[in-house]
Write a protein that holds these residues in place. Structure first.
Motif, PDB file in Angstrom:
ATOM      1  N   THR A 123      30.259   1.244 -33.904  1.00 33.91           N
ATOM      2  CA  THR A 123      31.123   0.282 -33.227  1.00 33.91           C
ATOM      3  C   THR A 123      30.488  -0.125 -31.897  1.00 33.91           C
ATOM      4  OG1 THR A 123      33.022   1.350 -34.230  1.00 33.91           O
ATOM      5  CG2 THR A 123      33.462  -0.109 -32.358  1.00 33.91           C
ATOM      6  N   GLY A 124      30.475  -1.445 -31.631  1.00 38.66           N
ATOM      7  CA  GLY A 124      29.880  -1.931 -30.387  1.00 38.66           C
ATOM      8  C   GLY A 124      28.520  -2.567 -30.595  1.00 38.66           C
ATOM      9  N   LEU A 125      27.896  -2.315 -31.752  1.00 38.70           N
ATOM     10  CA  LEU A 125      26.561  -2.859 -32.002  1.00 38.70           C
ATOM     11  C   LEU A 125      26.591  -4.043 -32.976  1.00 38.70           C
ATOM     12  CD1 LEU A 125      24.417   0.422 -32.264  1.00 38.70           C
ATOM     13  CD2 LEU A 125      24.960  -0.961 -30.268  1.00 38.70           C
ATOM     14  N   GLU A 126      27.775  -4.636 -33.168  1.00 37.66           N
ATOM     15  CA  GLU A 126      27.969  -5.673 -34.193  1.00 37.66           C
ATOM     16  C   GLU A 126      27.004  -6.842 -34.082  1.00 37.66           C
ATOM     17  OE1 GLU A 126      30.288  -4.249 -32.421  1.00 37.66           O
ATOM     18  OE2 GLU A 126      31.789  -3.450 -33.787  1.00 37.66           O
ATOM     19  N   THR A 127      26.659  -7.244 -32.851  1.00 39.26           N
ATOM     20  CA  THR A 127      25.886  -8.475 -32.686  1.00 39.26           C
ATOM     21  C   THR A 127      24.380  -8.231 -32.584  1.00 39.26           C
ATOM     22  OG1 THR A 127      26.189  -8.379 -30.291  1.00 39.26           O
ATOM     23  CG2 THR A 127      27.811  -9.642 -31.543  1.00 39.26           C
ATOM     24  N   ARG A 128      23.969  -6.967 -32.646  1.00 39.20           N
ATOM     25  CA  ARG A 128      22.533  -6.684 -32.604  1.00 39.20           C
ATOM     26  C   ARG A 128      21.860  -7.100 -33.907  1.00 39.20           C
ATOM     27  NH1 ARG A 128      21.095  -1.548 -29.605  1.00 39.20           N
ATOM     28  NH2 ARG A 128      22.407  -1.630 -27.746  1.00 39.20           N
TER      29      ARG A 128
END
Ligand code: ADP
Ligand code: MG
Length: 321
Positions: free
Chosen positions: A125-130
């Protein structure tokens, strides 16, 4: 989750290479089942026949009680994870994970909800746009796992999924994958050539050799009661005892160090490999081949050092295969 049955499955390549030779396996629903064996023994080909990427020359594949042998890949409802991850490099983490849901025409809000849940499951969670290139190897492997699991398949197939990770991360992922598998209850078929990995993770293991299954059993059965020399030799260290006709095998940790006088075998310690918490001693007997002895120790070091005279003792019931 679904049970998987391979019934006398055979696959040859180019009419010559017998990749998989009459393999029969019964994998229970919700089981963590490993295919273990050396390179080229037919693990990947077996897995690809379950997935539908290869069609067996003969034999049948059943999943959830249905014969799926002639079903194409996209109708099989299975998740797959490879060592190479096979992520889309130009798509974000969220887009990679959403892929299987898009293919299934799932509605957008539902996709978003399930992608978020899948990423939470693998702690991303939190790395969705990488993009994949902005992630570590372990994180990329988690994305591949989330992508496979987001469609909630009853069966997950993993081909050496942790092979590209360094030892520490690999161990961490072993714990996580096993925990996740149990939490989801998915049937997991796991391919590895790493004995320790298979012993640590599996409910049961099939040891393969030359396209055939040598033995199926729990990790303890495979390790403590190997049925063939190949299995004994492939899983962990082993001493071959030639005494008294039929040769038998003995694990290094089953041997006790005793006084040389009157011992079953007397000899000299040749080398002592400190492994942290245990030491693997190589003992050269007065007669015969060297033997490996594992001494576990709570203190800093083993009780014996190279050059020491030692005696070896063991129980006959501990010698196997
Ligand atoms: P493993 O995954 O255990 O390393 P594989 O299932 O990949 O083993 O391969 C089993 C045998 O089949 C090997 O001898 C391999 O070279 C051969 N093989 C696998 N795939 C092919 C192919 N597409 N064409 C020809 N031979 C193949
Ligand atoms: Mg392989």
């Amino acid at each position: 989750s679904a049970a998987i049955k391979l019934d006398q499955v055979t696959k040859t390549f180019d009419g010559r290479v017998m990749a998989v030779d009459a393999v029969t396996l019964d994998i229970a629903a919700g089981e963590f089942f490993s295919l273990l064996g050396p390179s080229g023994c037919g693990k990947t080909t077996s897995l690809r026949m379950i997935a539908g990427f290869e069609h067996p020359d003969s034999g049948r594949v059943h999943v959830g009680g249905k014969d799926i042998t002639d079903l194409p890949v996209h109708k099989r409802d299975m998740g797959m994870v490879f060592q190479s991850y096979a992520l889309f490099p130009h798509r974000t983490v969220a887009e990679n994970v959403a892929f299987g849901l898009r293919m299934r025409d799932v509605a957008k809000p539902e996709i978003e909800r399930r992608v978020a849940a899948a990423l939470a499951q693998v702690a991303l969670t939190g790395l969705e746009t990488r993009k994949p290139g902005q992630l570590s190897g372990g994180q990329q492997q988690r994305v591949a796992l989330a992508r496979a699991l987001v469609v909630e398949p009853p069966v997950l197939l993993c081909d050496e999924p942790l092979g590209a990770l360094d030892r520490k991360l690999r161990q961490q992922m072993q714990f996580e994958l096993k925990e996740l598998q149990k939490r989801l209850g998915v049937t997991l078929v796991f391919v590895t050539h790493d004995q320790e990995e298979a012993l640590a993770m599996s409910d049961r293991i099939a040891v393969m050799n030359g396209g055939r299954v040598e033995q199926v059993g729990t990790p303890t059965e495979i390790y403590e009661r190997p049925r063939t020399r190949f299995v004994a030799d492939f899983i962990g260290e082993i001493n071959i005892l030639e005494e008294g006709g039929r040769p038998r095998a003995l694990r290094p940790e089953k041997i006790r160090l005793v006084a040389p006088d009157g011992a079953r075998v007397a000899g000299t310690v040749e080398t002592a490999n400190y492994l942290g918490g245990s030491t693997l001693l190589r003992v050269r007997p007065v007669a015969g081949a060297s033997m490996l002895v594992r001494e576990t120790h709570a203190g800093e070091r083993a009780s014996r050092a190279p050059g020491d005279a030692v005696g070896l003792a063991w129980n006959d019931t501990d010698a196997v295969a």
